[in-house]
Enzyme design. Structure first.
Site, mmCIF file in Angstrom:
data_model
loop_
_atom_site.group_PDB
_atom_site.id
_atom_site.type_symbol
_atom_site.label_atom_id
_atom_site.label_comp_id
_atom_site.label_asym_id
_atom_site.label_seq_id
_atom_site.Cartn_x
_atom_site.Cartn_y
_atom_site.Cartn_z
ATOM 1 N N HIS A 182 6.780 -26.694 3.408
ATOM 2 C CA HIS A 182 5.913 -27.759 2.906
ATOM 3 C C HIS A 182 4.845 -27.210 1.969
ATOM 4 O O HIS A 182 3.856 -27.901 1.693
ATOM 5 C CB HIS A 182 5.273 -28.496 4.084
ATOM 6 N N GLU A 226 0.834 -1.199 0.000
ATOM 7 C CA GLU A 226 0.000 0.000 0.000
ATOM 8 C C GLU A 226 0.868 1.247 0.000
ATOM 9 O O GLU A 226 0.475 2.283 -0.545
ATOM 10 C CB GLU A 226 -0.938 -0.001 1.208
ATOM 11 N N LYS A 267 -13.900 1.072 -3.918
ATOM 12 C CA LYS A 267 -14.881 1.474 -2.908
ATOM 13 C C LYS A 267 -15.997 2.305 -3.538
ATOM 14 O O LYS A 267 -17.182 2.137 -3.220
ATOM 15 C CB LYS A 267 -14.203 2.295 -1.807
#
Length: 550
Positions: free
Chosen positions: A384, A353, A512
């Site tokens: 893993h 950001e 948004k």
């Protein structure tokens, strides 16, 4: 071409990259037994080993020169002086003031912010101690047993990471929960085992209008009131961290229950403020302030240490080296400390950001790469999961390994196995396994002939994969504070070199805004046609197949 890529030192680094093309780190180590000593730094109880990088002393000298010529030293001074370095929002970036221990005035626009900071810290101490000692009681007179922090982004990721990291210091009969997702499952699952009479909510939103947080806050409010109109319930069970006192009051939260925020602190840099109220409640204000002190020590190191001994500057410039001269597009954060399991997610926001930008401080589109993709996982889990790609994949991914010499409750067998993996993985990434070594290993296993030759290519590891290792004594609050500040300053240095603003985040706005447009379109059964065919199709499919409550 940009001014950055036209700098003589940039071109020298490009030439240096070409010279390093066929240089293998195993040879650098074989030729120089003192490589570790020359390419490692210490700060407090933190050891920063960067010897397993594709660098020479010449490389480092050029990188430090690039930092100087792009104005890193001047930018550090400007930040600590309270200059409006967040130029698009005309604000300072003074998160360093939140943890300052020096007693000096820290000003922005001629105003000393430190009296306000100290007053807010006292308010946090008083309230957190009241909750922890059970002096703060709910509306029925019962003590608080569960605290739920409602926030999103920087109001959530930092506090979650820190409370998990400092779990050994927490009161285990006072539980702290976090709800960030507007998906109703997050808050309903959290509240399922809680009781309104013993639950306290912290609503964290600078504007007190953040949609995700305010929807969750309204659900929490209804859960607390359960049909009642008694505002004493809200007064005893809900506090706010915001700069919008009036909006908080409209929600029934009185001014004495409101903790302040300032516009000179960005969300992803705010855990040091009242945004960290949940941290103070979880681990106690003494430990919270120890974390601030550790961060302040890193701040002082960052602003005063020569670049050649400066941990944040060195870490940042190594990232520049790979991102801009090797063309790497990802960076791995690999903590070998269970309590740091939320660190990769926190650093994703901090770095991506802050520096995921394509326009520079002059309003021009850059012609060089900025922030890479940040990802990671607990080291043992990652081994893993995705280490296969790190070792034998086609892309080079620089990585930071982070590990404690001792854990809080050190069980010798467990911890030695853990640390053996830290040392083994960084060595394996660096050295690899040659064809001759792989052949000898297979022969030792009894293979020969066609069977050996068929398996041989799969057993070769190219190595020459770079990594840093950060080792500390144990994860104390002060050490955690220093580690977080280290990465904050690393991000800042890289932003300065790339000539971008690390403190705004305009890229979060468009989605948004579109969501607010789409929300009313989800009412009713009418077909939606105003978007592109994909978006129309998705909305209409959702409306056709949703249940009555959706």
């Amino acid at each position: 071409m940009s001014m950055l890529t036209e700098l003589p030192v940039w071109k020298q680094l490009q030439a240096q990259r070409q010279r390093m093309e066929d240089v293998h780190m195993r040879d650098l180590f074989d030729q120089d037994p003192g490589r570790f000593a020359r390419f490692s730094l210490e700060f407090g109880d933190i050891l920063f080993d960067f010897s397993k990088n594709r660098i020479t002393e010449e490389t480092l000298a050029l990188l430090y020169r690039l930092a100087r010529e792009t104005g890193v030293a001047e930018a550090i001074t400007a930040m600590f002086d309270g200059a409006p370095i967040n130029h698009t929002e005309h604000r300072a970036a003074l998160h360093i003031a939140l943890r300052d221990q020096s007693g000096r005035a820290i000003k922005t626009e001629g105003h000393n912010v430190m009296p306000e900071v100290r007053a807010e810290l006292k308010k946090i101490r008083d309230f957190s101690e009241a909750v922890r000692t059970r002096a703060w009681r709910g509306s029925t007179g019962q003590p608080i047993t569960d605290v739920v922090s409602l926030g999103v982004g920087g109001s959530d990721l930092g506090p979650v990471m820190v409370t998990e990291a400092l779990r050994p210091y927490a009161l285990h009969d006072l539980r702290v929960h976090f709800v960030s997702n507007v998906d109703e499952s997050h808050i309903t699952d959290t509240l399922e085992a809680l009781k309104p009479e013993t639950t306290l909510f912290i609503v964290v939103s600078k504007s007190f209008t953040t949609q995700d947080t305010m929807v969750n806050a309204e659900t929490a409010r209804k859960w607390l009131l359960n049909g009642s109109e008694d505002m004493e319930i809200i007064r005893r069970h809900m506090v706010a961290v915001t700069s919008n006192i009036e909006r908080a009051a409209e929600c029934g939260i009185p001014e004495e229950n409101v903790f302040g925020m300032w516009d000179w602190v960005g969300g992803r840099y705010s855990l040091w403020s009242a945004v960290g109220l949940s941290i103070a409640i979880a681990v106690g204000m003494d430990h919270f302030e120890a974390m601030l002190a550790g961060a302040h020590e890193m701040d002082e190191h960052f602003r005063s240490a020569p670049f050649e001994q400066n941990l944040p500057v060195t870490l940042a410039m190594l990232g520049i080296w790979y991102n801009n001269f090797f063309g790497t597009q990802a960076y791995a954060i690999l903590p070998y400390d269970q309590h740091l399991h939320r660190l990769p997610a926190y650093l994703q926001q901090l770095e991506m950001e802050s520096n995921g930008k394509r326009v520079d401080r002059d309003g021009k589109v850059v012609d060089y790469d900025t922030c890479p993709v940040i990802f990671g996982e607990l080291g043992i889990t990652g081994q893993h999961a995705f280490y296969q790609m790190l070792h034998q994949g086609t892309r080079m991914v620089p990585a930071d390994f982070i590990a404690p010499i001792e854990s809080y409750q050190c069980i010798q067998l467990h911890h030695r196995i853990l640390m053996s993996n830290v040392f083994a993985q960084t060595e394996a990434l660096m050295r690899g396994r040659t064809e001759a070594e792989a052949r000898a290993e297979l022969e030792a296993e009894g293979l020969s002939g066609e069977e050996l030759e068929a398996l041989l290519p799969y057993k070769i590891f190219p190595g020459n994969k770079p990594s840093n290792t950060l080792i500390y004594k144990t994860l104390t609050p002060a050490t955690l504070g220093a580690l977080i500040a280290l990465y904050e300053h690393k991000v800042f240095v890289q932003g300065v070199v790339w000539n971008i603003n690390s403190f705004d985040q305009w890229g979060v706005e468009l989605g948004k805004q579109l969501a607010k447009t789409i929300l009313p379109e989800l009412d009713g059964d009418e077909e939606v046609t105003r978007h592109d065919s994909s978006t129309n199709g998705l909305i209409n499919h959702y409306k056709k197949h949703r249940g009555r409550q959706s």
